[in-house]
Structures are given as structure tokens and as C-alpha cells.
Scaffold this motif. Structure first.
Motif: not given
Length: 159
Positions: A48-54
Motif C-alpha cells: 500500500g505504500k508508494e515507491m521509494h522517494p529516491s
């Protein structure tokens, strides 16, 4: 229709990066109506989380959109739908084989699409912070995977 699934540990770095890169490659090759692509993770902790910001920032810098990716865990019952099930490292391969042994004939290491790195792990940038190096490997492998699919299906470029 050819269905491709990329699998990594948590589905927030490597597998969604591969999905985005490969989606761009198939679009450029005129295969978008013929090839589908998705990604998933072995574990549930990032579900459910977004892709890693980096990873998201790097893709943006390269002109590649990920859209609205949210991490999901691989489900054994869904694997039957995929022609290519591509995992990022040996540990993911072992875990996936334990979760869904019926499909092991479809499992491939991502690095096997990079001739000079065949059999190697694609290291997890979540732990190494080597997002650029991982991107370069994923790009190289996605180019080769696209060519492999074109050859296996005897794809003819649109005129």
C-alpha cells in the motif's frame, strides 16, 4: 498477449523501477498493446505504500513516469497469468519458489537479461542507496528483455 511480472523484496525500489523502465521500452517498441507489465514484492511490510522517494525522483530525472504505484505482495494464485516472472535476486528466487513452487519453470533472475551479469543479484538500493547503479542495470536488462520478447514472438515493427 505477453504478461511480465517483476518481483523484488518489498515492491518499492527495484521491481517498480523495472516495471516503469520496461513499460517505457515496450511503448517505444510499439508493443504496449501486446505486452502487459506489473510488479510485486515478496514481503507484505510495504504493501500500500508508494515507491521509494529516491527511486521516483531518479525515474523522473530520466523522463520515466511510474504513475500511481502502490506496493503489493505477490500472491501465488495470480502467478499463472504471467509468462515472464522476473526476480531481482537469489533470495527472492528462493522465497518465491517456496511460496509458489508450481511456477518455478517461469522464474528468471533479472540479471540473466544482462549477459555480462548473468546469475548475479540486482542489489537492493533500499539498503545500499545505489539507485543510479541499479537503474543502469535495470535499463540494460529491460532493453534485452524487450528484444527477447520481440524475437520469441517474431514481432514485426509497425510500418
Amino acid at each position: 498477449m505477453i504478461n511480465v511480472l517483476f518481483i523484488s523484496l518489498g515492491n518499492i525500489c527495484r521491481s517498480p523501477m523495472a516495471e516503469a523502465i520496461f513499460r517505457k521500452r515496450i511503448d517505444e517498441a510499439g508493443l504496449s498493446g501486446f505486452v502487459t507489465v506489473d510488479s510485486a514484492g515478496i514481503g507484505h511490510w510495504h504493501e500500500g505504500k508508494e515507491m521509494h522517494p529516491s527511486a521516483r525522483v531518479l525515474l523522473g530525472q530520466k523522463g520515466i513516469s511510474m504513475g500511481n504505484h502502490t506496493a503489493k505482495q505477490v500472491q501465488a494464485e495470480h502467478l499463472e497469468a504471467y509468462d515472464y516472472i522476473i526476480v531481482m535476486d537469489q533470495l527472492n528466487l528462493q522465497d518465491l519458489s517456496a511460496i509458489a513452487p508450481a511456477y518455478t519453470d517461469r522464474y528468471q533472475l533479472f540479471s540473466d537479461f544482462i549477459p555480462e551479469r548473468a546469475g548475479e543479484d540486482i542489489e537492493d538500493p533500499f539498503f545500499t542507496d545505489e539507485f543510479e547503479a541499479v537503474f543502469e542495470m535495470l535499463e540494460a536488462g529491460c532493453v534485452e528483455l524487450c528484444e527477447t520478447i520481440k524475437q520469441q514472438t517474431q514481432w514485426k515493427e509497425p510500418v
